[in-house]
Write an enzyme that holds these catalytic residues in place. Structure first.
Site, PDB file in Angstrom:
ATOM      1  N   HIS A   1     -21.147   8.663 -23.705  1.00 60.90           N
ATOM      2  CA  HIS A   1     -22.069   9.422 -22.868  1.00 60.90           C
ATOM      3  C   HIS A   1     -21.271  10.342 -21.949  1.00 60.90           C
ATOM      4  CE1 HIS A   1     -21.012   6.022 -20.307  1.00 60.90           C
ATOM      5  NE2 HIS A   1     -21.585   6.595 -19.264  1.00 60.90           N
TER       6      HIS A   1
ATOM      7  N   HIS B   1     -21.079  10.760 -18.562  1.00 64.46           N
ATOM      8  CA  HIS B   1     -20.645  10.469 -17.196  1.00 64.46           C
ATOM      9  C   HIS B   1     -19.145  10.738 -17.070  1.00 64.46           C
ATOM     10  CE1 HIS B   1     -24.259   7.810 -15.834  1.00 64.46           C
ATOM     11  NE2 HIS B   1     -24.322   9.013 -15.308  1.00 64.46           N
TER      12      HIS B   1
ATOM     13  N   ASP C   1     -16.574   9.376 -15.675  1.00 63.80           N
ATOM     14  CA  ASP C   1     -15.539   8.361 -15.893  1.00 63.80           C
ATOM     15  C   ASP C   1     -15.321   8.077 -17.374  1.00 63.80           C
ATOM     16  OD1 ASP C   1     -18.167   7.225 -15.729  1.00 63.80           O
ATOM     17  OD2 ASP C   1     -17.302   5.220 -15.601  1.00 63.80           O
ATOM     18  N   HIS C   2     -16.075   8.772 -18.241  1.00 66.88           N
ATOM     19  CA  HIS C   2     -15.908   8.614 -19.683  1.00 66.88           C
ATOM     20  C   HIS C   2     -15.443   9.902 -20.378  1.00 66.88           C
ATOM     21  CE1 HIS C   2     -17.926   4.580 -20.054  1.00 66.88           C
ATOM     22  NE2 HIS C   2     -18.318   4.958 -18.852  1.00 66.88           N
TER      23      HIS C   2
ATOM     24  N   HIS D   1     -29.157   3.494 -20.563  1.00 63.33           N
ATOM     25  CA  HIS D   1     -28.331   3.843 -19.414  1.00 63.33           C
ATOM     26  C   HIS D   1     -29.025   4.973 -18.662  1.00 63.33           C
ATOM     27  CE1 HIS D   1     -24.777   3.775 -17.001  1.00 63.33           C
ATOM     28  NE2 HIS D   1     -24.315   4.932 -17.415  1.00 63.33           N
TER      29      HIS D   1
ATOM     30  N   ASP E   1     -21.958   2.318 -21.721  1.00 61.60           N
ATOM     31  CA  ASP E   1     -22.635   1.698 -20.590  1.00 61.60           C
ATOM     32  C   ASP E   1     -24.081   1.400 -20.967  1.00 61.60           C
ATOM     33  OD1 ASP E   1     -20.253   2.322 -19.441  1.00 61.60           O
ATOM     34  OD2 ASP E   1     -21.072   3.587 -17.853  1.00 61.60           O
TER      35      ASP E   1
ATOM     36  N   HIS F   1     -15.071  -2.406 -18.307  1.00 60.21           N
ATOM     37  CA  HIS F   1     -15.872  -1.579 -17.390  1.00 60.21           C
ATOM     38  C   HIS F   1     -16.249  -2.386 -16.144  1.00 60.21           C
ATOM     39  CE1 HIS F   1     -19.130   1.238 -16.143  1.00 60.21           C
ATOM     40  NE2 HIS F   1     -18.361   2.134 -16.773  1.00 60.21           N
TER      41      HIS F   1
END
Length: 312
Positions: A63, A65, A67-68, A140, A211, A269
């Site tokens: 996805h 976000h 942090d990914h 998510h 997530d 995570h």
């Protein structure tokens, strides 16, 4: 097959953990690797591993976000400096193409290799003669996918002693027999592949989820998997908080693994509120639900051994 955890932290890095990225190293004859997510600093983490960017073949993004994905532009740019870097394919949710193309345009990046970007939907994502990759939507705050990687069964070993006894010359006929094809010798004798080829090696299944709250697709993707990688952002007892942010607890990850009949569970995570000792304690506490749970450790290598031969 081997997993290397390049980042295990949720949301932001800590002193001991980087944000999310997982490498899947493939066995011979590939000897390359795939990447699942690339949070900020992923290429720095790779410098301390055996991984080389010219061996990177595919990237699967769960996805969008930060942090990914914030590590993607730098990693892709640096790959141009590695000799022998061939074509690379990135798979991810709608929006991944726009994110990368606009970043490259605004920063003047010119890649020295061919880049393919595939915006995915549920179902089969990638397939070749060795592997099948399938995706399904998770629950998510942004559209998010989990991936199921299935290794196709490998043909058994040739019985070279028996082949010599039958007078089968080495060469193309060996290849046909190994592929399961019967062959006929010049003398007219037909050799059955079943008589000279051993039992096939069953393929391995690795499931890597993005997530997610606990959901039905997580169980489907992880069904009977040899290894399940599931997020565990919060401690058990914080299910309400986890749900509000679209995440899972250690307890819920263990419940998913149990429901899916997975053989092994690695959780990752982790919220920055937990240090490594607390993470280990939380994973240990979830063993009452699923015994084969373990926490991912930064830069740790997790082997997925080949299954024993099937009985026939």
């Amino acid at each position: 097959m081997q997993l290397i955890f390049l980042g295990t932290s949720a949301g932001r890095p800590t002193r001991s953990r980087n944000v999310t990225s997982i490498a899947l190293s493939l066995p011979e004859p590939h000897c390359g690797f795939w990447l699942f997510d690339a949070g900020e600093g992923t290429q720095h983490r790779m410098l301390g591993s055996k991984l080389k960017l010219n061996k990177l073949e595919r990237i699967f993004v769960t996805h969008l976000h930060g942090d990914h994905i914030y590590g993607l532009p730098g990693l892709l740019s640096s790959r141009s400096y590695f000799e022998g870097a061939g074509p690379l394919t990135i798979y991810g949710p709608p929006g991944i193409r726009s994110y990368l193309e606009q970043t490259f345009e605004l920063t003047g990046v010119h890649l020295g290799y061919e880049l393919h970007i595939v915006e995915i939907a549920e179902g089969e994502v990638a397939a070749d003669e060795r592997y099948l990759v399938e995706a399904a939507a998770l629950e998510h705050r942004l559209p998010c996918f989990g991936y199921r990687i299935t290794e196709r069964p490998q043909s058994g070993q040739l019985n070279l002693k028996r082949l010599a006894e039958l007078g089968v010359p080495a060469g193309p006929l060996f290849g046909k027999l190994k592929r399961g094809e019967d062959v006929t010798l010049e003398c007219g004798t037909t050799i059955s592949a079943a008589d000279v080829v051993g039992q096939p090696h069953p393929g391995r299944v690795v499931t890597i989820l993005g997530d997610t709250r606990p959901c039905e697709n997580a169980v489907k993707l992880a069904c009977s998997a040899d290894l399940l990688v599931h997020e565990a952002t919060f401690a058990g007892g914080l299910e309400e908080k986890a749900a509000a942010y679209g995440h899972s607890t250690f307890t819920q990850a263990a419940e998913i693994a149990k429901a899916a009949n997975a053989k092994r569970l690695v959780v990752t995570h982790f919220s920055s509120r937990y240090d490594d000792e607390e993470v280990a304690e939380l994973a240990n506490g979830a063993k009452a639900i699923f015994e084969r749970i373990e926490p991912a450790v930064e830069m740790a290598e997790i082997n997925v051994p080949r299954l024993p031969l099937t009985n026939s």
